[in-house]
Design an enzyme around this catalytic site. Sequence first.
Site, PDB file in Angstrom:
ATOM      1  N   SER A  12      11.031 -19.761  42.509  1.00  0.00           N
ATOM      2  CA  SER A  12      11.082 -20.254  41.125  1.00  0.00           C
ATOM      3  C   SER A  12       9.726 -20.778  40.658  1.00  0.00           C
ATOM      4  CB  SER A  12      12.181 -21.308  40.945  1.00  0.00           C
ATOM      5  OG  SER A  12      12.223 -22.233  42.004  1.00  0.00           O
TER       6      SER A  12
ATOM      7  N   PRO B  92       0.802  -1.213   0.000  1.00  0.00           N
ATOM      8  CA  PRO B  92       0.000   0.000   0.000  1.00  0.00           C
ATOM      9  C   PRO B  92       0.838   1.267   0.000  1.00  0.00           C
ATOM     10  CG  PRO B  92       0.004  -1.007   2.165  1.00  0.00           C
ATOM     11  CD  PRO B  92       0.735  -1.933   1.269  1.00  0.00           C
TER      12      PRO B  92
END
Lengths: 598, 272
Positions: free
Chosen positions: A528, A92
């Site tokens: 963790s 375009p």
Amino acid sequence: MAYARNQLKLVVVGHVDHGKSTLIGRLFYDTGSLPAGKYEQLVAIAQRRGVPFEFANLMDALQAERDQNITIDTSQIWFRTQKREYVIIDAPGHKEFVKNMVTGAARADAALIIIDASEGVQEQTRRHGYLLRLIGVRQVVIVVNKMDLVDYSQNVFDTVSSEYREFLKSIGVEAQIFIPVSARVGDNIASRGENLNWFNGPAVLEALDSIPDAAEIKNQPLRFPIQDVYRFDHRRILAGRIEAGTLRTGDQLLFLPSGRTSVVRSIESWNSPQVESRTAGDPVGVTLSDQLFVERGAVAVHADDAPSLATEFTARIFWLGRTPLAAGKRYKLKLVTQEVECEIKTLEEVIDASTVQTIPGADSVRTNDAAKVIIHTRRPVAIDLFERVPTLGRLVLVDGFDVAGGGIVVDVPERFAAANVVAEAGVNADVSQVARGERHLRHGHRGAVVWLTGVPGSGKTTLAKSLERHLFERHIQVFVLDGENIRPGLSADLGVSGSDREENMRRVSEVARLFAESGSVCIVSFTSPTRAERERARRVMDIEDGPGIPFLETYLSTANDSSSQYEPPEHPEVTLGEQVGLDERVSRVLELLMRQIR
Amino acid sequence: MQHDHLDALESESIFIMREAFAKFDNMAMLWSIGKDSTALLWLARKAFFGHVPFPLVHIDTSYKIPSMIEYRDRLVREWNLQLVVGMNKAVLEAGNTYPNGRATRVECCGMLKKDGLQQVIEHYGYTGIIVGVRRDEDPTRAKERYFSPRNANMEWNASDQPPEFWNQFKTDFAPGTHIRIHPLLHWTELNVWEYIEREKIPVIPLYFDDGTGHRYRSLGCAPCTGSIQSTAKTVAEIVSELKGTNVPERAGRAQDQESEDAFEKLRRDGYM
């Protein structure tokens, strides 16, 4: 990746309304490439609406496009000449769709730039020319369209051509072919037009057919970025695509950024003949002769022709983001399969891409503009100059959830050069004179990692302290890593956000491995919360020779685990529920640990 | 080694699937049993060395041609696949489907396929869905990206899509949204058949002329899928037939023809 023979990907760019869609429609019609009935159908629709038929309508198949009368996106279509097949990428021209133009053009082998003879060179004509250069499209044909509107005037053609030729020259592009055409009438598209008999050059299709096939990239140095590591059928396969060069079984590979080396044992595939070598563009899976720890983002190369390993370099970038690019702000940088946090250290030059003029004193880069910048990355990335190895010399920047810019590497400081990389890589070979077995004999035990995971309050710290005391009493070398001794020193530069937390866990894993390699039992006590970071830690303990470091994932479960962001382990070595008391916890871990380290 | 266009397409598709697998923790692949998604399934086995490490989702509309289901279940056994079947049971039980209920063809597609898929995505929490759509099938699919975001309502914003270049895809996304991954985007119908021929991929026999002079070119639900006149009885005969045709592939899919933009609307709302 354009290595198919007899096919050329072509992008058509230019200012809005200069006739891209018309030219493409015309190329299709003239080469007999339209679907049956499409032409007649569109002529009928035009008649029903009482408007003249336009070739552009062939491309503008979306309702939205017909309403706005602009092409809103990159679509791809195919046509064929005697010489080869063409894939046309319509890009375009409207300014707000530059990201679509880039999306299309980045796939292209060659470009047609279209200029309206009656309007001359416009903003997007220049912007697109400049972007093509940044993207690396080198084969360019310039089409001066709508010659019917200027009475097929040779003067107009010459004026427009020389203006654009000068412009291209100013950005370092040697203009190739200029062709006067009328796409609407069909002059100089498939064949020479009588209206333009003063022009001696080729028609558009001839010019396209004269473009050489896409260049070979297999003669470049080897660049094999790892996409993933699979464990299928008792094989550990490093999967990825060769981005440049050639890879053979028996090759010694240097992995960056770790600097570790290994030898290609086999090239794996499914339902394909066994091969000894593969080249640029090929998807591959390889097994190594050593159990090396390799993960996504590593780049395998030959040590005698390695890329730079840099934390700072200069790039020319184009910016597509919704908010301006700013110096000092953090972005995610993606370069092949490497991902790293980065910041723009210096804006050396900000360029208005419509005029291709420097904007003096600019402190940010606006949407659709360009810049020359110095980028600083948090960890080293394997990169090449774009001119040398294009696939390792181009990067994208991600802002939040969005790919917001791209760029090419134009300069890397000498201190990050290949020779230094190789010298540093040398340290990984036999760094220690003391063999692991000797440490085992001296200490009376092996090293190991006990990884305590669980939500805050699950009892990790208490268990870690108690385990440490028990092991110490038994003359086991032992040390605890937790937030208290890691955060203030090793990770003092890190916050607690997503990527910083990941980096912290990476460091903790590596340190735990070093403790274990030195013969100690390392107790790691961190929440963790994600499976991925714990799995990663487990893989870090795979080492080149021998059976690897024992890794005991010890899960302290609580009733609250499922209601928080915590991801419980799927197959932990030890699970300790809330009802299990401290003494019992210690003895359960010790029982398993002692069997593995004696 | 010499490469042809099929090698290039294969390499690109494998690269995309491996990227998706590396970046999405919870991913599935749609398998319509048709030629495209079956070729895609074959490519997955190539990418993952004979394995398919994610589930295959089949949206069963209950109107599928019966031999499609038999063929599906046979491959699941022989290729050791994980199959998830999705079905919009509420709509089927209410009987409001085409042609017997009040729904038009397009509405029926929306409920049975689009809503059926949305239910599966919500139930399993998939954040990545691999789909075998191709650019050359239809102008709206021509606008697609390889990695194409869908919002929480599965809607596709076709006029404002992310940039996609240099094999760097959109893999960062907001919670609640998902990404459609399209590894076959640049394949053509002819490429798919050429590849099926080269790799000897087993396809469902409905694609071949069974002696009546008709075959299916595109497979969907029985009430809305028409056959074409063709005497092609082998993959090679289909390849040579396609080289000579310029009739669109989905011409036999009746729902597309209800209005000028029927298919486009379906896709914006989340259809595959």
